[in-house]
Design an enzyme around this catalytic site. Structure first.
Site, PDB file in Angstrom:
ATOM      1  N   ASN A   1       0.832  -1.212   0.000  1.00 35.66           N
ATOM      2  CA  ASN A   1       0.000   0.000   0.000  1.00 35.66           C
ATOM      3  C   ASN A   1       0.865   1.261   0.000  1.00 35.66           C
ATOM      4  O   ASN A   1       0.601   2.225  -0.725  1.00 35.66           O
ATOM      5  CB  ASN A   1      -0.893   0.036   1.246  1.00 35.66           C
ATOM      6  CG  ASN A   1      -1.933  -1.080   1.272  1.00 35.66           C
ATOM      7  OD1 ASN A   1      -2.182  -1.719   0.257  1.00 35.66           O
ATOM      8  ND2 ASN A   1      -2.520  -1.321   2.431  1.00 35.66           N
TER       9      ASN A   1
ATOM     10  N   GLU B   1       5.318  -5.456   9.316  1.00 40.39           N
ATOM     11  CA  GLU B   1       4.583  -6.676   8.935  1.00 40.39           C
ATOM     12  C   GLU B   1       5.492  -7.716   8.288  1.00 40.39           C
ATOM     13  O   GLU B   1       5.010  -8.736   7.813  1.00 40.39           O
ATOM     14  CB  GLU B   1       3.427  -6.336   7.981  1.00 40.39           C
ATOM     15  CG  GLU B   1       2.157  -5.966   8.709  1.00 40.39           C
ATOM     16  CD  GLU B   1       0.962  -5.761   7.780  1.00 40.39           C
ATOM     17  OE1 GLU B   1      -0.149  -5.689   8.301  1.00 40.39           O
ATOM     18  OE2 GLU B   1       1.143  -5.649   6.551  1.00 40.39           O
TER      19      GLU B   1
ATOM     20  N   ASN C   1       0.223   5.879  14.489  1.00 38.77           N
ATOM     21  CA  ASN C   1      -1.053   6.464  14.896  1.00 38.77           C
ATOM     22  C   ASN C   1      -1.030   6.615  16.420  1.00 38.77           C
ATOM     23  O   ASN C   1      -0.060   6.232  17.084  1.00 38.77           O
ATOM     24  CB  ASN C   1      -2.254   5.668  14.351  1.00 38.77           C
ATOM     25  CG  ASN C   1      -2.358   4.274  14.951  1.00 38.77           C
ATOM     26  OD1 ASN C   1      -1.853   4.009  16.046  1.00 38.77           O
ATOM     27  ND2 ASN C   1      -3.012   3.384  14.235  1.00 38.77           N
TER      28      ASN C   1
ATOM     29  N   THR D   1      -0.288  10.360  13.741  1.00 46.21           N
ATOM     30  CA  THR D   1      -1.513  10.615  12.970  1.00 46.21           C
ATOM     31  C   THR D   1      -2.712  10.379  13.878  1.00 46.21           C
ATOM     32  O   THR D   1      -2.725   9.457  14.689  1.00 46.21           O
ATOM     33  CB  THR D   1      -1.585   9.709  11.721  1.00 46.21           C
ATOM     34  OG1 THR D   1      -1.545   8.342  12.121  1.00 46.21           O
ATOM     35  CG2 THR D   1      -0.428   9.990  10.774  1.00 46.21           C
TER      36      THR D   1
ATOM     37  N   GLY E   1      -6.234  10.548  12.689  1.00 48.07           N
ATOM     38  CA  GLY E   1      -7.478  10.422  11.929  1.00 48.07           C
ATOM     39  C   GLY E   1      -8.091  11.785  11.655  1.00 48.07           C
ATOM     40  O   GLY E   1      -7.417  12.709  11.184  1.00 48.07           O
ATOM     41  N   ALA E   2      -9.375  11.934  12.002  1.00 50.00           N
ATOM     42  CA  ALA E   2     -10.099  13.177  11.714  1.00 50.00           C
ATOM     43  C   ALA E   2      -9.500  14.380  12.429  1.00 50.00           C
ATOM     44  O   ALA E   2      -9.749  15.529  12.045  1.00 50.00           O
ATOM     45  CB  ALA E   2     -11.559  13.017  12.108  1.00 50.00           C
TER      46      ALA E   2
ATOM     47  N   GLY F   1      -6.368  15.106  12.469  1.00 54.49           N
ATOM     48  CA  GLY F   1      -5.149  15.563  11.791  1.00 54.49           C
ATOM     49  C   GLY F   1      -3.904  14.828  12.276  1.00 54.49           C
ATOM     50  O   GLY F   1      -3.970  13.673  12.695  1.00 54.49           O
TER      51      GLY F   1
ATOM     52  N   ASP G   1      -1.400   4.188   5.508  1.00 52.70           N
ATOM     53  CA  ASP G   1      -0.401   3.812   4.491  1.00 52.70           C
ATOM     54  C   ASP G   1      -0.278   4.904   3.430  1.00 52.70           C
ATOM     55  O   ASP G   1       0.826   5.198   2.947  1.00 52.70           O
ATOM     56  CB  ASP G   1      -0.807   2.493   3.823  1.00 52.70           C
ATOM     57  CG  ASP G   1      -0.850   1.339   4.813  1.00 52.70           C
ATOM     58  OD1 ASP G   1      -0.097   1.386   5.804  1.00 52.70           O
ATOM     59  OD2 ASP G   1      -1.647   0.414   4.611  1.00 52.70           O
TER      60      ASP G   1
ATOM     61  N   GLY H   1     -11.581  -0.252   0.433  1.00 49.58           N
ATOM     62  CA  GLY H   1     -10.326  -0.889   0.061  1.00 49.58           C
ATOM     63  C   GLY H   1      -9.155   0.035   0.304  1.00 49.58           C
ATOM     64  O   GLY H   1      -9.309   1.257   0.395  1.00 49.58           O
TER      65      GLY H   1
HETATM   66  O1  RIB Z   1      -2.942  -0.812   6.629  1.00 45.31           O
HETATM   67  C1  RIB Z   1      -3.911  -1.548   5.960  1.00 45.31           C
HETATM   68  C2  RIB Z   1      -3.361  -2.894   5.596  1.00 45.31           C
HETATM   69  O2  RIB Z   1      -3.092  -3.607   6.779  1.00 45.31           O
HETATM   70  C3  RIB Z   1      -4.311  -3.772   4.815  1.00 45.31           C
HETATM   71  O3  RIB Z   1      -4.203  -3.594   3.423  1.00 45.31           O
HETATM   72  C4  RIB Z   1      -3.950  -5.159   5.295  1.00 45.31           C
HETATM   73  O4  RIB Z   1      -3.424  -5.990   4.306  1.00 45.31           O
HETATM   74  C5  RIB Z   1      -2.988  -4.970   6.455  1.00 45.31           C
HETATM   75  O5  RIB Z   1      -1.686  -5.191   6.103  1.00 45.31           O
END
Ligand code: RIB
Length: 293
Positions: A41, A135, A179, A204, A206-207, A209, A237, A272
């Site tokens: 992402n 991750e 976050n 971060t 969210g709403a 800022g 992301d 998405g």
């Molecule tokens: O940050 C969102 C992402 O977290 C998703 O696309 C999911 O795959 C996880 O990795």
């Protein structure tokens, strides 16, 4: 050039009226199977924002691999450092409520086989900006951060998912992006953390800022776009990818953070992670609607 080192997933997304409690079953709408993974992402967000991006990561030798890589290849992210391993492609189960909030569980699969030595030394120089998250195996990420720094490049680490990192690594990191809950897990002292980083800590909200705590003790606050969120998946992301792209294209940190904030808002307007990511023209247009900082 931006080098992204991180996860590649196929995201199963189920819209639900509300997020379930432990032990509760909720009946949702039709699921969608879309490309995701924090590394993928962030690579795509940076690419759509106009940067040249190479992604190092892994998928399995299964049918999910093609789904996971489709948008990256369509948009011109260089995937030559993506390996295919004898493991399942990473997969995320994502529930999205009507309010746009999500719950995510990740089965990492091939992401746990990603290795720092897949990145050749000749890709690393003072113009390199590394984007990394947590991750893929953290020790591989930490080793790559040290290599990038030795070659004079810059490192942006997204502290997601929230995992402990070696505190000795902080002086090697230019920008740490988290976050609110990730930042709180690491430390209750953002100013102290920022002082150990090369440039600073970006939180971060969210709403509400984002705030940047800079290593010199100063602080910058950034508003968010006023939006009605459809799905916040991938907004963080998008923030990271667009921030790095703007820095790569020569923006000041302040300008890059404002651009990242506008882009993250746009990323919440469709379902998405990758499907909703804006391109450079859409970000330019949204900047006009961003309240003054
Ligand atoms: O940050 C969102 C992402 O977290 C998703 O696309 C999911 O795959 C996880 O990795």
């Amino acid at each position: 050039m931006i080098l992204t080192f991180g996860s590649i997933n196929a995201d199963f997304i189920v819209p639900v009226p509300k997020l379930p409690q432990p032990g509760e079953t909720v009946l949702g709408g039709s699921y969608e199977l879309l490309p995701g993974g924090k590394g993928a992402n962030q690579a795509l967000a940076a690419r759509r924002a106009g940067a040249d991006v190479i992604l190092a990561g892994a998928v399995g030798r299964d049918s999910f691999a093609g789904i996971a890589l489709a948008s990256l290849r369509n948009d011109g992210v260089d995937t030559r450092l993506v390996h295919d391993l004898e493991l399942p492609t990473g997969c995320a189960m994502i529930m999205v409520s009507r309010a746009g909030e999500n719950l995510i569980a990740v089965a990492p699969g091939a992401n746990m086989g990603v290795r720092c030595d897949w990145v050749p030394e000749d890709l690393l120089d003072p113009k390199t900006i590394l984007i990394a998250q947590l991750e893929v195996p953290p020790y591989e990420t930490q080793a790559l951060i040290r290599r990038v720094r030795r070659r004079g490049g810059r490192c942006v680490l997204n502290l997601a998912p929230a995992l402990p990192i070696d505190s000795a690594l902080l002086p090697e990191i230019d920008l740490l992006v988290a976050n609110e809950s990730e930042a709180a897990m690491m430390s209750t002292d953002p100013i102290g953390t920022a002082g150990r980083l090369r440039q600073g800590l970006v939180v971060t909200r969210g709403a509400a800022g984002a705030s940047a705590f800079l290593s010199d003790g100063s602080r910058l606050d950034f508003p968010a776009l006023a939006i009605d969120p459809v799905d916040t998946t991938g907004a963080g992301d998008t923030f990271v990818g667009v921030l790095a792209a703007a820095l790569d294209l020569g923006a000041s940190l302040e300008a890059a953070l404002r651009r990242a904030s506008a882009a993250a808002g746009l990323a919440c307007l469709a379902r998405g992670a990758q499907t909703a990511m804006p391109g450079a023209a859409a970000i330019d247009a949204a900047m006009a609607h961003l309240p003054p900082g």
